[in-house]
Design a protein around this motif. Structure first.
Motif, mmCIF file in Angstrom:
data_model
loop_
_atom_site.group_PDB
_atom_site.id
_atom_site.type_symbol
_atom_site.label_atom_id
_atom_site.label_comp_id
_atom_site.label_asym_id
_atom_site.label_seq_id
_atom_site.Cartn_x
_atom_site.Cartn_y
_atom_site.Cartn_z
ATOM 1 N N CYS A 204 -24.907 9.521 16.469
ATOM 2 C CA CYS A 204 -24.010 8.359 16.405
ATOM 3 C C CYS A 204 -24.804 7.063 16.545
ATOM 4 C CB CYS A 204 -22.971 8.466 17.505
ATOM 5 S SG CYS A 204 -21.962 6.985 17.696
ATOM 6 N N ILE A 205 -24.517 6.090 15.670
ATOM 7 C CA ILE A 205 -25.201 4.799 15.751
ATOM 8 C C ILE A 205 -24.267 3.721 16.295
ATOM 9 C CG2 ILE A 205 -26.933 5.259 13.959
ATOM 10 C CD1 ILE A 205 -25.095 3.803 11.980
ATOM 11 N N ARG A 206 -23.115 4.125 16.757
ATOM 12 C CA ARG A 206 -22.136 3.201 17.348
ATOM 13 C C ARG A 206 -21.726 2.083 16.375
ATOM 14 N NH1 ARG A 206 -22.602 3.823 23.077
ATOM 15 N NH2 ARG A 206 -21.119 2.160 23.439
ATOM 16 N N CYS A 207 -21.513 2.466 15.138
ATOM 17 C CA CYS A 207 -21.055 1.480 14.163
ATOM 18 C C CYS A 207 -19.547 1.298 14.251
ATOM 19 C CB CYS A 207 -21.427 1.926 12.750
ATOM 20 S SG CYS A 207 -20.511 3.365 12.194
ATOM 21 N N TYR A 208 -18.898 2.206 14.948
ATOM 22 C CA TYR A 208 -17.454 2.146 15.172
ATOM 23 C C TYR A 208 -16.629 2.267 13.896
ATOM 24 C CZ TYR A 208 -18.851 0.674 19.841
ATOM 25 O OH TYR A 208 -19.421 0.609 21.079
ATOM 26 N N ALA A 209 -17.207 2.856 12.856
ATOM 27 C CA ALA A 209 -16.413 3.099 11.652
ATOM 28 C C ALA A 209 -15.278 4.063 11.989
ATOM 29 C CB ALA A 209 -17.286 3.659 10.537
ATOM 30 N N CYS A 210 -15.556 5.031 12.877
ATOM 31 C CA CYS A 210 -14.523 6.004 13.258
ATOM 32 C C CYS A 210 -13.341 5.289 13.903
ATOM 33 C CB CYS A 210 -15.088 7.064 14.197
ATOM 34 S SG CYS A 210 -16.000 6.417 15.607
ATOM 35 N N PHE A 244 -18.378 6.884 25.269
ATOM 36 C CA PHE A 244 -17.569 6.253 24.226
ATOM 37 C C PHE A 244 -16.677 7.290 23.542
ATOM 38 C CE2 PHE A 244 -17.303 5.601 19.557
ATOM 39 C CZ PHE A 244 -16.236 4.721 19.583
ATOM 40 N N HIS A 245 -17.287 8.384 23.112
ATOM 41 C CA HIS A 245 -16.498 9.358 22.351
ATOM 42 C C HIS A 245 -15.471 10.079 23.224
ATOM 43 C CE1 HIS A 245 -18.231 8.872 18.425
ATOM 44 N NE2 HIS A 245 -19.430 8.815 18.966
ATOM 45 N N CYS A 266 -17.260 8.258 9.144
ATOM 46 C CA CYS A 266 -18.576 8.211 9.774
ATOM 47 C C CYS A 266 -19.691 8.293 8.735
ATOM 48 C CB CYS A 266 -18.730 9.337 10.784
ATOM 49 S SG CYS A 266 -20.356 9.296 11.569
ATOM 50 N N PRO A 267 -20.588 7.311 8.733
ATOM 51 C CA PRO A 267 -21.641 7.306 7.720
ATOM 52 C C PRO A 267 -22.763 8.305 7.997
ATOM 53 C CG PRO A 267 -21.925 5.427 9.182
ATOM 54 C CD PRO A 267 -20.642 6.109 9.591
ATOM 55 N N VAL A 268 -22.793 8.845 9.199
ATOM 56 C CA VAL A 268 -23.894 9.756 9.512
ATOM 57 C C VAL A 268 -23.399 11.144 9.902
ATOM 58 C CG1 VAL A 268 -25.521 7.927 10.114
ATOM 59 C CG2 VAL A 268 -24.029 8.850 11.885
ATOM 60 N N VAL A 270 -20.930 12.402 11.987
ATOM 61 C CA VAL A 270 -20.522 12.863 13.313
ATOM 62 C C VAL A 270 -19.084 13.385 13.209
ATOM 63 C CG1 VAL A 270 -20.088 12.197 15.701
ATOM 64 C CG2 VAL A 270 -22.016 11.197 14.454
HETATM 65 S S1 SF4 Z 1 -18.405 6.339 12.786
HETATM 66 FE FE1 SF4 Z 1 -19.946 7.856 13.366
HETATM 67 S S2 SF4 Z 1 -21.802 6.683 13.818
HETATM 68 FE FE2 SF4 Z 1 -20.096 5.218 13.771
HETATM 69 S S3 SF4 Z 1 -19.434 5.090 15.949
HETATM 70 FE FE3 SF4 Z 1 -18.171 6.684 14.985
HETATM 71 S S4 SF4 Z 1 -19.228 8.612 15.355
HETATM 72 FE FE4 SF4 Z 1 -20.690 6.950 15.745
#
Ligand code: SF4
Ligand SMILES: Cc1cc2nc3c(=O)[nH]c(=O)nc-3n(C[C@H](O)[C@H](O)[C@H](O)COP(=O)(O)OP(=O)(O)OC[C@H]3O[C@@H](n4cnc5c(N)ncnc54)[C@H](O)[C@@H]3O)c2cc1C
Ligand code: SF4
Ligand code: SF4
Ligand code: SF4
Ligand code: FES
Lengths: 314, 278, 347
Positions: A204-210, A244-245, A266-268, A270
């Motif tokens: 997770c890069i904490r981009c908060y897309a989720c 966070f999660h 999520c771009p990576v 997760v």
């Molecule tokens: S979208 Fe993926 S990378 Fe971005 S905060 Fe959520 S889990 Fe992390």
């Protein structure tokens, strides 16, 4: 008439009549087999609407953003369940939001397709009946859609049709056990489960897309953004990312409508759906509470019953 | 070079400014004698003040370079860092890095009349220039100096001790005003932009320097135009959210300008050519 | 540092040699390699047997992370005898090799350099890593469907920022040094000179890749955007945007960061973490005032920064056309389409 034609006609009429100012739907996207949200304000724009298996955002997120307009929402069961929760949480009232129910037989999973194509990215793609047809410079694949559905689609639940203002066709999601993924996860040994959780969270890069893609994550200020005081660190520290999660999961307990939008955003890659499922099953088995299905109920965490056995406190 | 590493300093004195104590002035001294000797700045520059374990905040250096051996910062309690600063006591340590940003065009202002127009805590950056100009070694290089300063109430006026000193000077004209008076208040009541119209400075050979809440600035600019001031005769200093202070973190830009480097001081002429995103 | 006169010509690197070479390099320098496929593709420290990336286009995660990591300590502090002590983060300027980055990622580093290494406030944490880094790039033989590097001044076989460029031929790589440093490095590895056919084959690979790239109307975009800050085009562009940081965190040229303290007053660390102009809180003042209140202002900032503000300061756009933001945007808000829409912008 095809679903798309019906949808366009219905949307155009709603806009022309002035019943709504905005129709939130999907249109063809810029990448093969993708759609993008369409915020249609004119009949002409509404003519671009599509609803098919490539629609993979949960459109309900936009309802909390366009708060002052009367809106029609193109809704599959995912959006319909979200609407039920929104009504319950007073985020959207039926007199502001109309739902246009479109039939759904399951979403195409971009990840499943990518795996199936082992890394080849289609330069073109289309749906033809139950087939996904995609191609690159020197190859073409014709794959059955039913092999490439999003995990959340199996055992998808439909709220009562009365939630829809207009239903354009019947949804027939693939049968399956919604909790299968959770069961698989729970069959692993403790350490294995923890290791899998760590592996996912580490990425997770904490981009908060989720969070941003999640229709139920609509807090004006997320706990993870709080700085006075700081609730959870914003660095790449593993335990902070876990907090966070896990906190996000807890905030969605009994609210997550299992649309899978967070996982797809999520771009990576997760994928923590099993966490949400775990609490969802808890809500269902212990409290007979099914997010997105039973409009009459009050929110789970805002409900107190005098006859609650309260076993967990004793 | 690690440009994020602050110099350590000690709080020498804390002066409560406002009645509610939401503004305090901190007089600080660098721990390291070499830094004390080498740290030089110009009026209008700012520094990143930090409390270790809490964080940093950009704060104007309110002392004047003519005041030697220490720095002063007037800090309004706003959020995390500024609140923690308000809790600190003389003898406590803090970190300072800077000075950052451009500065008031004090050399170009030589030979000219200067009108300072400040509101609330907005006097803090102006004060550095005021005391620079009023310093005996510099005063003769500037023509008439007038200061218009206002706050919401008498209790909200900052640097009262210094206002008195400025008042007593023959070579300075001071107009202090409050939006609302109280029993003890015998001074002027009225908004700064209105007082500006009453004082009606002539634009001839004059520069104005203004800082204050956005709403004040808006009307001050309007009125200055009415008085015939050209946009390049009006100098102001901006506030944006900042982190690095050195043009890297990408936070403080207005158009292609980084306020932390190309600002915070701009002429109204420059501002009019920039997007109104501040 | 461009290649000097005495630079070596191309050499041939057999596929079968690669692992031996990498193991050798890892013994002399910190070595990062492009590994993984699809959404897992990233740069990781080399370990024996690590699968090298094959896939089309760039890695999902960028090479900027090696030089500007998502989280980085600026300094630590602790209290001793009632006095704080600061310990600056160690500048990491040892030998470093990055293997397998795409030309666009190398160019992106050249766009970050003036930000972090401006003469006034050089950032040695970044600069130290850059100082001795040898970037061994892999020319694109197969761009991704979202790539548009040639529209923003790049090239699938571009050399800017690279010290060595590899071109995948049928059964080997053609390796060419593009700087003196690269030449020295390559020489030390002792390969056989490439036959002229190899150079011709490499040129064909690059040409094929170029032809596969779509064109995006980014030419003259800087000038078109001059004075278009208030243009109505911004009113709708952002509407679908969710306000996440996927497009900026995975952009090789985005460099916004936050500075935060962790730990208590007695002991702790000041960190810099990535931050994003797409977050609502990015510019929020303590007073509650926010100059970029809605998604409109934030999207405008992102686009203007890349295509107007940065070019104003540095003379070229802050986008290398890697297409990552295009692939990963959860709502398929496609930068190429935004650029196309801006093409029609009139005063
Ligand atoms: S979208 Fe993926 S990378 Fe971005 S905060 Fe959520 S889990 Fe992390
Ligand atoms: C050039 C400049 C000069 C300033 N001079 C003074 C001064 O002399 N006296 C004074 O009281 N205030 C001044 N400010 C405003 C002051 O910086 C903010 O009030 C302060 O940063 C709030 O920090 P906080 O941690 O208390 O608030 P929080 O909201 O908790 O801040 C968190 C972080 O946000 C940033 N931030 C929040 N608001 C602002 C803001 N308005 N401006 C810049 N960064 C912000 C800071 O980096 C801070 O660390 C100045 C701002 C700038 C840009
Ligand atoms: S947590 Fe994920 S699955 Fe649940 S409602 Fe939010 S986006 Fe949908
Ligand atoms: S990735 Fe897409 S949704 Fe997220 S901030 Fe960027 S443009 Fe908006
Ligand atoms: S803006 Fe998009 S295409 Fe351009 S460099 Fe960044 S991620 Fe790549
Ligand atoms: S404060 Fe970081 S760029 Fe200006």
């Amino acid at each position: 008439m095809s679903v798309n034609a019906l949808l366009r006609e219905t949307a155009a009429r709603l806009l022309a009549e002035g019943t709504v100012r905005l129709v939130v739907g999907w249109e063809k996207g810029t990448l093969p087999l993708r759609t993008t949200p369409l915020l249609a304000r004119t009949a002409e724009q509404a003519d671009r609407l599509v609803a098919d298996a490539t629609c993979d955002q949960n459109l309900a997120v936009y309802l909390t953003r366009f708060k002052d307009e009367k809106v029609a929402l193109v809704a599959r069961p995912c959006e319909a369940r979200t609407l039920v929760e929104y009504c319950r949480e007073h985020r959207a009232s039926p007199d502001r939001v109309l739902a246009i129910g479109v039939p759904c037989t399951g979403m195409l999973s971009r990840r499943a397709l990518e795996r199936r194509l082992s890394g080849r990215l289609p330069a073109a793609g289309r749906l033809e009946g139950d087939l996904v047809i995609c191609s690159g410079e020197d190859w073409e694949e014709r794959l059955p859609l039913t092999d490439l559905l999003e995990p959340v689609c199996y055992g998808c639940r439909l709220p009562g049709a009365d939630r829809y203002w207009r239903v354009l066709g019947e949804s027939r999601p693939p049968a399956g056990d919604r909790y299968a993924e959770l069961d698989r996860f729970r069959q692993m040994a403790g350490e294995e489960r923890y290791a899998a959780f760590c592996r996912a969270v580490e990425r997770c890069i904490r981009c908060y897309a989720c969070r941003q893609a999640c229709p139920m994550c609509y807090c004006p200020e997320c706990f993870s953004d709080r700085s006075a005081p700081t609730w959870v660190g914003s660095s790449d520290d593993l335990s902070d990312t876990m907090v966070f999660h896990l906190t996000r999961t807890l905030h969605l307990a009994g609210r997550c409508v299992d649309c899978g939008a967070c996982v797809r955003a999520c771009p990576v890659g997760v994928d923590l759906r099993h966490l949400h499922l775990r609490l969802g099953r808890e809500a269902e088995e212990r409290f007979a509470y099914r997010p997105g299905l039973d409009a009459a109920d009050r929110p789970l965490v805002a409900t107190f019953r005098p006859d609650d056995p309260e076993e967990f406190i004793r | 070079m690690n440009p994020y590493l602050p110099h350590l300093a000690t709080i020498d004195e804390i002066i409560p400014e406002t009645a509610s104590q939401d503004v305090k002035t901190f007089r600080v001294v660098f721990a390291d004698a070499a830094v004390r000797a080498s740290f030089s700045y110009e009026p209008g520059q700012f520094a990143e003040l930090s409390l270790l374990g809490v964080g940093e905040a950009p704060i104007s250096i309110t002392s004047s370079p003519t005041q030697r051996g220490y720095l002063e910062f007037a800090v309004k309690r706003a959020g995390v860092v500024t609140t923690a600063l308000h809790w600190s006591r003389p003898g406590d340590h803090l970190g300072i890095r800077g000075p950052y940003g451009n500065h008031f065009p004090y050399r170009e202002m030589e030979g000219k009349n200067i009108v300072f127009i400040g509101g609330g805590i907005g006097l803090a950056p102006l004060r550095s220039l005021i005391n620079y100009v009023l310093d005996p070694s510099n005063r003769s290089r500037y023509a008439a100096v007038s200061i218009i300063y206002g706050a919401r109430s008498p209790g909200d006026l900052v640097f009262k001790w210094e206002l008195d000193a400025w008042q007593r000077r023959q070579d300075t004209e001071l107009h202090v005003t409050v939006d609302r008076g109280d029993e003890g208040w015998t001074g002027r009541v009225g908004f700064v932009p209105q007082v500006l119209m009453d004082v009606a400075p002539s634009p001839a050979n004059t520069v104005t320097v203004t800082c204050g809440p956005p709403i004040m600035i808006k009307y001050v600019l309007e009125n200055l135009e009415k008085l015939g001031f050209a946009p390049d005769q009006i100098v102001t200093t901006l506030e944006m959210r900042m982190k690095c202070g050195i043009g890297k973190c990408g936070r403080c830009n207005i158009g292609s300008r980084y306020v932390c480097q190309d600002g915070p001081v701009f002429t109204y002429e420059q501002l009019r050519q920039m997007p109104a995103e501040y | 540092m461009r290649r000097g006169e005495a630079a070596v010509a191309g050499v041939i690197l057999e596929h079968s040699e690669l692992n031996r070479i990498l193991a050798h390099v890892a013994g002399q320098a910190r070595l990062w390699v492009a590994t993984g496929e699809g959404e897992e593709a990233a740069f990781l420290p080399y370990r024996p047997g690590i699968p090298l990336r094959r896939g089309p286009g760039p890695t999902r995660r960028t090479a900027k992370e090696i030089f500007f990591p998502r989280t980085e300590a600026l300094f630590t502090f602790h209290e001793a005898d009632g006095k704080p002590r600061l310990e600056p983060a160690k500048v990491d300027d040892g030998p470093l090799v990055v293997f397998g980055l795409r030309p666009c990622d190398a160019r992106a580093l050249c766009l970050l350099d003036p930000v972090f290494e401006d003469p006034l406030w050089p950032d040695r944490l970044y600069g130290g890593r850059r100082a001795r880094a040898i970037l061994v790039g892999m020319a694109c033989s197969q761009p991704s469907r979202a790539c548009f590097c040639t529209s923003v001044g790049g090239d699938p076989a571009g050399e800017e920022g690279l010290d060595v460029i590899l071109v995948a031929l049928d059964d080997a790589y053609l390796a060419r040094a593009t700087t003196d440093r690269g030449a020295e490095w390559l020489e030390g590895l002792g390969f056989s000179p490439a036959p002229p056919e190899a150079e011709a084959a490499a040129a064909r690979v690059a040409e094929t890749a170029r032809r596969a790239l779509a064109a995006v109307p980014a030419d003259g975009l800087k000038e078109r955007l001059d004075g278009r800050f208030e243009h109505p085009v911004w009113d709708r562009l952002h509407e679908r945007c969710l306000g996440c940081a996927a497009c900026t965190y995975l952009c090789p040229t985005c460099h916004c960061f936050d500075i935060v303290d962790e730990g208590g007053p007695g002991e702790g660390v000041r960190l810099r973490n990535w931050d994003s102009c797409m977050f609502a809180l990015f510019t929020l003042h303590a007073s509650g005032h926010n100059p970029r209140m809605t998604g409109k202002e934030r999207m405008r900032q992102r686009i203007m920064h890349k295509f107007n503000y940065y070019p104003e300061r540095q003379g070229r756009p802050a986008c290398v056309g890697c297409g990552r933001c295009v692939e990963i945007c959860p709502v398929n808000l496609d930068l190429r389409q935004v650029i196309a829409e801006l093409e029609g912008v009139e005063a």
